[in-house]
Each structure stands twice: as structure tokens, then as C-alpha cells.
Write a protein that holds these residues in place. Structure first.
Motif, mmCIF file in Angstrom:
data_model
loop_
_atom_site.group_PDB
_atom_site.id
_atom_site.type_symbol
_atom_site.label_atom_id
_atom_site.label_comp_id
_atom_site.label_asym_id
_atom_site.label_seq_id
_atom_site.Cartn_x
_atom_site.Cartn_y
_atom_site.Cartn_z
ATOM 1 N N GLN B 73 0.823 -1.207 0.000
ATOM 2 C CA GLN B 73 0.000 0.000 0.000
ATOM 3 C C GLN B 73 0.862 1.264 0.000
ATOM 4 O OE1 GLN B 73 -3.690 0.148 0.427
ATOM 5 N NE2 GLN B 73 -3.370 -1.889 -0.416
ATOM 6 N N SER B 77 2.903 5.443 -3.089
ATOM 7 C CA SER B 77 3.025 6.776 -2.495
ATOM 8 C C SER B 77 4.483 7.146 -2.282
ATOM 9 C CB SER B 77 2.274 6.831 -1.163
ATOM 10 O OG SER B 77 0.970 6.344 -1.322
ATOM 11 N N THR B 93 -0.131 15.999 2.442
ATOM 12 C CA THR B 93 -0.748 15.063 1.495
ATOM 13 C C THR B 93 -2.026 15.638 0.875
ATOM 14 O OG1 THR B 93 -1.960 14.048 3.301
ATOM 15 C CG2 THR B 93 0.127 13.030 2.706
ATOM 16 N N ILE B 302 -1.438 9.248 12.160
ATOM 17 C CA ILE B 302 -2.301 8.392 11.338
ATOM 18 C C ILE B 302 -3.752 8.499 11.817
ATOM 19 C CG2 ILE B 302 -2.769 6.014 10.662
ATOM 20 C CD1 ILE B 302 0.302 5.539 11.041
ATOM 21 N N ALA B 306 -7.321 9.851 9.864
ATOM 22 C CA ALA B 306 -8.063 8.654 9.466
ATOM 23 C C ALA B 306 -9.303 8.966 8.643
ATOM 24 C CB ALA B 306 -8.450 7.853 10.709
ATOM 25 N N GLU B 308 -9.654 11.085 6.441
ATOM 26 C CA GLU B 308 -9.320 11.570 5.093
ATOM 27 C C GLU B 308 -8.804 10.470 4.177
ATOM 28 O OE1 GLU B 308 -6.473 14.608 5.774
ATOM 29 O OE2 GLU B 308 -7.859 15.826 6.944
ATOM 30 N N PHE B 309 -8.846 9.244 4.657
ATOM 31 C CA PHE B 309 -8.286 8.161 3.850
ATOM 32 C C PHE B 309 -9.231 7.814 2.716
ATOM 33 C CE2 PHE B 309 -5.770 6.383 7.693
ATOM 34 C CZ PHE B 309 -4.905 7.442 7.601
ATOM 35 N N PRO B 312 -6.079 6.762 -2.713
ATOM 36 C CA PRO B 312 -5.031 5.811 -2.355
ATOM 37 C C PRO B 312 -3.651 6.439 -2.175
ATOM 38 C CG PRO B 312 -5.930 5.366 -4.551
ATOM 39 C CD PRO B 312 -6.780 6.434 -3.951
ATOM 40 N N THR B 315 -3.347 8.333 1.159
ATOM 41 C CA THR B 315 -3.490 7.318 2.201
ATOM 42 C C THR B 315 -2.194 6.517 2.339
ATOM 43 O OG1 THR B 315 -5.827 7.157 1.666
ATOM 44 C CG2 THR B 315 -4.890 5.379 2.988
ATOM 45 N N TYR B 318 0.394 7.749 4.730
ATOM 46 C CA TYR B 318 0.202 7.409 6.149
ATOM 47 C C TYR B 318 0.545 5.955 6.414
ATOM 48 C CZ TYR B 318 -1.975 11.935 6.498
ATOM 49 O OH TYR B 318 -2.183 13.278 6.477
ATOM 50 N N ILE B 319 0.213 5.129 5.409
ATOM 51 C CA ILE B 319 0.552 3.713 5.577
ATOM 52 C C ILE B 319 2.068 3.535 5.619
ATOM 53 C CG2 ILE B 319 0.407 1.451 4.466
ATOM 54 C CD1 ILE B 319 -2.411 2.226 3.578
#
Lengths: 258, 347
Positions: B73, B77, B93, B302, B306, B308-309, B312, B315, B318-319
Motif C-alpha cells: 500500500q 506513495s 498530502t 495516522i 483517518a 481523510e483516507f 489511495p 493514504t 500514512y501507511i
């Protein structure tokens, strides 16, 4: 060195339970005194009152007097820590400190007492290990952990640790019960040598052992479950094993116990 | 030997033939071992072995899959990142076309708050564990132990609220005093948020310390309690005072457990989310390595984002941060394991 012990009217309790009832006896200096008797008769408890180890158990207490060369170790001004430095003890199962080397085990008591001089500690360690007949077996591995020795060697290490602080009395609580016959013999020989310098009191389940090593013997018995143990007879070992004054002693010695 | 054979013989039916008359002879193995019986044992053994192995594999694959998930994931990014991932303080982001994110500040704040928590909690836990196992009278032991354990049951949001509304303001004078008198040491220098606001790593660290205190205490208490009586008595019989006895037996015996417990606590502090999110003030400039900094930890950042995820790519940023936290806790655990295994016994 080598003091005499006089136990006067001692009652020993665990909480409310009276474990030993009214014992009076006299342990002569530079001799081996054995306590014998069936399980639960209070002989180990009696032994543990001689260096105030009994009170380590929560709720345990002692009434009466234990005189070490005339000085009551249960007087309120006496520090139990000081008593234990004067009256050394060896336990049933060997208990060297597992994280310490052989040498550090031997001098552990001295370090506690404040000796820091390395050379002096090394000398005393050698003396004590020689005294415990262990020096030749361990002199090449003094820095190895004490736990790596055999059971018999560990027990002799514990004896070395106990005599390194030069106590006046040496207490032994069934010191051979976890050992094989050869190690037992080594310890018994050692006891005979040590009595030249120390007053020794030994608790043993093994009557032959008492007969072999001791000069005086005390026979403890317990009349029934839940009742306190009593000192039945205290006499010369020879007399106890040949012609005891009490019938109960006779029965126990000859195996007709019941 | 003969007796033993006879006893064994009785357990299996097919073994009676052929050896009854000659007690001295060594019986053929197949007759008295009972092959049918053995086969049954082997089946049960095999079943249990597969169950145990299967459980082991399940855990390992769950952990690996989490790692793979994070990596998969995060990868796109990380590719699209226009800032240095390891050294940038930015975490922007909002524009999926121009991602700029780095973990420098997150790492600094996470590690500093957790380390500070550990610095406070470790000696405290040691003291409590020693008190409970060695000094406290039996009547005090239980209730006191319960109270400590209850600390673990308090929800972390409650800790957060308590931290920002009670503890933070209460500690402001202390923080100001430290900043004034010890400010020349970088970690006590003025940070990137207001000390008077209370939302600093200083406050968060103390909150975390209270939160990890129970786990460290209970692990330490359990190992201390298991110190063999014969060693304790051995030390006392040598004329050790209580403290000397503790030093020669209890502490060496319990050291690895104490450190392992502390690492468990550290793991918890590193991953703590809500309490830290509530306590720490948002910082407008990069972290300065001071305990009077604010900002975000990995977990609190994170959580804060959350909702705003949606897309992809943002997101994934943050992952990616989560992946670093995952690795960090892994490292901490590895260290704890090394210590618990006694590789650092000689301290």
C-alpha cells in the motif's frame, strides 16, 4: 571462635501453631551435635532458631533464650543480621548464587561485611575452598559460574562460602540429603575436619550419618499430627545409639518407630 | 527388569504369547510394545504436532501479511513522494499530485516521548515491584497490586483528557522551571510549541509513563516473586541485610524479566495513539529534539488523518508512516528478546 550454645526453654511458633515445645539443650563448642528425628518433629525448625533464620518465615516467632557464649541472640538489642554473620548455615539443597562465579560465591559473605581488598578476598577464597576440600577441583575455573559444579561440589562450595566469613558456629540442615554416597562421604569427612575449628550442629534424616559424624545427639519426636515437636533425649551419640535413656529413642533408632 | 516387563505385558493384549515362560529373556520389542497402541499414539502425536505447527505458522503468516500489506500500500506513495521520506519534516498530502511527506519529526516525537516515558516508568516500576514483593506487609500487597493493575484498565482516551486538562496545567510550573534552569541542555531547551499550553512531549511522556507502569510492574513483580527461596535464604544466612539480599539474589534473578517487561511497556508507548493525540499540541515548525516540542507521533498522526483516507496515494503516505512504526516496534521487540535471553546478562 567456636562458641557454645545454650538453648533455654525455647518455644517456636509458626503463627499460632506451636512447632517446637519447650526445648532446653546445651551444644558444646568444637564438637558436632546432631539433631535426629522423624519428619515434622521440629529439628530443622530448632536449627533455624539458632541463627534467627526461623523468623524469615512470615508470622514465625521464638520464645525463650538462645545463648551464644552466654549472650542471648534474641535480646532486643541484637541485630539478626549480626547473628547470621556469627552463625553460618548450610542448607539442604546446595544454593550457590547462580549469577556469581565460584570465587565470588565464596567471598559473597565477606563482601557483604565490607571487605573490598581484592588480594585479601582471593586469599580468603583459597583458604575457604581448601578448608572445604574443593580447592583442587576448582582452582582452574574460579571465574566460572558456581552452578556448573556437580551437586556435591556445589554443597562444598556452600560450605566454603559459610566458613569464609569465619563464623563461630556452623549449622547444617540435612546437608547431604541431595547428594550421592561419594559426595556424602566427602562432606562427612569435611565435617570431622571442620569441628577442630567450629561448633557444628547438623540436622540429618540419616541415623548412620548422625552416628558417624556427631559427638552429641538430640532426638526429637512429635507425639501426633498438629502437636508440637519435643526434644525427647539429648545425650552422647554413643549412648544414644547403644543404650538410650528413653524407650522412644530406642524404638526410633532400632527402626521400631511408630 | 522382569517386573517391568510383566507390568508392560499386561497393558497390551497381543503380547502375552511367546514370552511368559522365560522371565529372564529379553522379549522381542514388537510383542510387548503393542504395535496397535503405538500407532494410535503416533496418530495423536502427529495430530498435535500439526495443530501446534499450524498455530505457529498462522501467527507468522499474519505478521508477515501485515508487513506485506503495509509495504504494498505504501509503495506507490513512496514513489510519488517529492520530499525525502526519512529526513523531511513535512507531511503534506493535500495535493495528491504533489505529495511531500517525511517521517523525521514523527520519528523524533515518537521516540522521545516513549523514551521519556520509559525513563520515568522504569525506576518507578522497579520500586513498586520491590515494595510489593519484598517490603509490603501481606495485608497491603494485594490491594496495592490491584490498584496498579487497575491503571491498565483505564481507557487511553481518559488518560489523554486527564493529561491535557489536569496533568498538563499542573506541570506547567515544573516545565517552566526546568526550561529556565536546564535550558542550556538541548533536550530542555524551548521547543516548537508553548510550554504554558502543556501540550508537550514532557506531558505526553508522563501520561505514557503512567499508562505503561502497570505492565512493567506486573511483569517485574512476577519474576521477582519467583526468586528461589533457597537463594534468598542463602543470602540472609550469610548475614545479608534485606537490601543486600535483594541486590545479591532478587535483582540478578529478575533483571532480564524486568528489562523484557520494560520493552513491552516501550512497545505500548510507541504505539499509543489517542492519549498522545489529545495531549500533544500541533507544531508549526520542525522538531528541535526538546522535550518541550509538540507535534505528532506516528500513531497519532495516522489517527488524526483517518477520516481523510479516501484517495489511495495520500493514504499510502500514512501507511508508509505506519510501516516505519511497525519496523520500529519490531526492532524494540528484537532487542527485548535478546536481553531476555540473557545475552546481556553481565550488566
Amino acid at each position: 571462635m567456636a562458641k557454645r550454645i545454650d538453648v533455654k526453654d525455647v518455644n517456636i511458633y509458626y503463627g499460632k501453631f506451636r512447632a517446637v515445645d519447650d526445648v532446653t539443650l546445651h551444644v558444646p563448642p568444637k564438637q558436632v551435635t546432631a539433631f535426629i528425628g522423624p519428619s515434622g518433629c521440629g529439628k530443622s525448625t530448632m536449627l533455624r532458631t539458632l541463627n534467627r533464620m526461623h523468623e524469615v518465615v512470615p508470622g514465625a516467632r521464638v520464645e525463650g533464650q538462645v545463648l551464644l557464649d552466654g549472650e542471648n541472640i534474641y535480646a532486643s538489642s541484637v541485630d539478626p543480621v549480626q547473628v547470621r554473620r556469627t552463625v553460618g548455615m548450610v542448607f539442604q539443597s546446595p544454593n550457590p548464587f547462580p549469577t556469581m562465579s565460584i570465587r565470588d560465591n565464596v567471598v559473597a559473605g565477606l563482601k557483604l561485611a565490607g571487605t573490598r581488598n581484592k588480594k585479601q578476598l582471593d586469599e580468603i577464597a583459597e583458604q575457604a575452598l581448601r578448608g572445604a576440600n574443593l580447592w583442587n577441583e576448582v582452582k582452574d575455573r574460579l571465574s566460572k559460574p558456581g552452578g556448573g559444579l556437580s551437586g556435591g561440589q556445589q554443597q562444598r562450595l556452600c560450605i566454603a562460602r559459610a566458613i569464609a566469613v569465619q563464623p563461630d558456629v556452623l549449622l547444617m540442615d540435612e546437608p547431604c540429603s541431595a547428594l550421592d554416597p561419594i559426595s556424602t562421604l566427602a562432606i562427612e569427612d569435611l565435617i570431622s575436619e571442620l569441628k577442630k575449628d567450629y561448633t557444628i550442629v547438623i540436622v540429618t534424616h540419616n541415623m548412620q550419618q548422625a552416628a558417624r559424624v556427631s559427638d552429641e545427639t538430640g532426638f526429637f519426636n512429635v507425639p501426633g499430627v498438629g502437636e508440637p515437636g519435643r526434644l525427647v533425649e539429648f545425650n552422647d551419640t554413643e549412648k544414644i545409639f547403644s543404650n538410650p535413656d528413653e524407650q522412644a529413642t530406642e524404638d526410633y533408632i532400632s527402626g521400631r518407630f511408630g | 527388569m522382569t517386573d517391568e516387563n510383566e507390568v508392560m505385558t499386561n497393558t497390551s493384549a497381543d503380547s502375552r504369547k511367546g514370552q511368559g515362560g522365560d522371565p529372564g529373556a529379553e522379549p522381542p520389542a514388537s510383542s510387548w510394545l503393542g504395535q496397535g497402541e503405538a500407532a494410535k499414539h503416533r496418530r495423536a502425536d502427529a495430530l498435535f504436532r500439526w495443530l501446534a505447527t499450524g498455530s505457529g505458522i498462522a501467527v507468522v503468516s499474519a505478521v508477515s501479511l501485515i508487513g506485506v500489506f503495509l509495504l504494498v500500500q505504501a509503495w506507490p506513495s513512496l514513489q510519488a513522494n517529492n520530499a525525502n521520506f526519512l529526513f523531511s519534516s513535512e507531511f503534506d498530502t493535500r495535493d495528491a499530485e504533489n505529495l511531500r511527506f517525511g517521517i523525521r519529526d514523527l520519528l523524533v516525537v515518537t521516540v522521545m516521548s516513549s523514551a521519556f516515558a520509559l525513563v520515568i516508568a522504569m525506576p518507578l516500576a522497579l520500586g513498586i515491584a520491590l515494595f510489593l514483593t519484598q517490603y509490603a506487609p501481606p495485608a497491603v500487597r494485594r490491594p496495592f497490586g490491584y490498584i496498579i493493575d487497575t491503571l491498565a484498565a483505564v481507557p487511553s482516551i481518559v488518560y489523554g483528557l486527564w493529561g491535557i486538562f489536569v496533568l498538563g496545567p499542573f506541570l506547567v510550573p515544573v516545565a517552566l522551571w526546568m526550561n529556565r534552569n536546564l535550558g542550556w541542555i538541548p533536550i530542555f531547551a524551548t521547543g516548537n510549541v508553548s510550554i504554558k499550553g502543556g501540550g508537550t512531549i514532557f506531558t505526553a511522556g508522563i501520561v505514557l509513563a503512567v499508562m505503561i507502569l502497570p505492565i512493567i510492574t506486573s511483569v517485574t513483580r512476577e519474576v521477582f516473586r519467583q526468586t528461589p527461596v533457597k537463594h534468598i535464604e542463602g543470602a540472609l544466612a550469610l548475614g545479608a541485610t534485606r537490601w543486600e539480599m535483594i541486590r545479591t539474589t532478587v535483582l540478578p534473578f529478575g533483571r532480564s524479566g524486568y528489562i523484557a517487561g520494560s520493552m513491552l511497556g516501550l512497545g505500548r508507548a510507541l504505539g499509543e495513539t489517542v492519549a498522545v493525540l489529545v495531549v500533544l499540541r500541533i507544531a508549526s515548525s520542525p522538531a528541535t529534539f526538546s522535550i518541550f516540542d509538540g507535534g505528532y507521533t506516528f500513531a497519532s498522526l495516522i489517527a488524526s488523518a483517518a477520516h481523510e483516507f479516501v484517495h489511495p496515494l495520500p493514504t499510502g503516505a500514512y501507511i508508509a508512516a505506519g510501516l516505519v512504526l511497525f519496523i520500529l516496534t519490531f526492532v524494540v521487540n528484537a532487542i527485548a528478546r535478546t536481553i531476555a535471553n540473557g545475552k546481556m546478562q553481565r550488566l
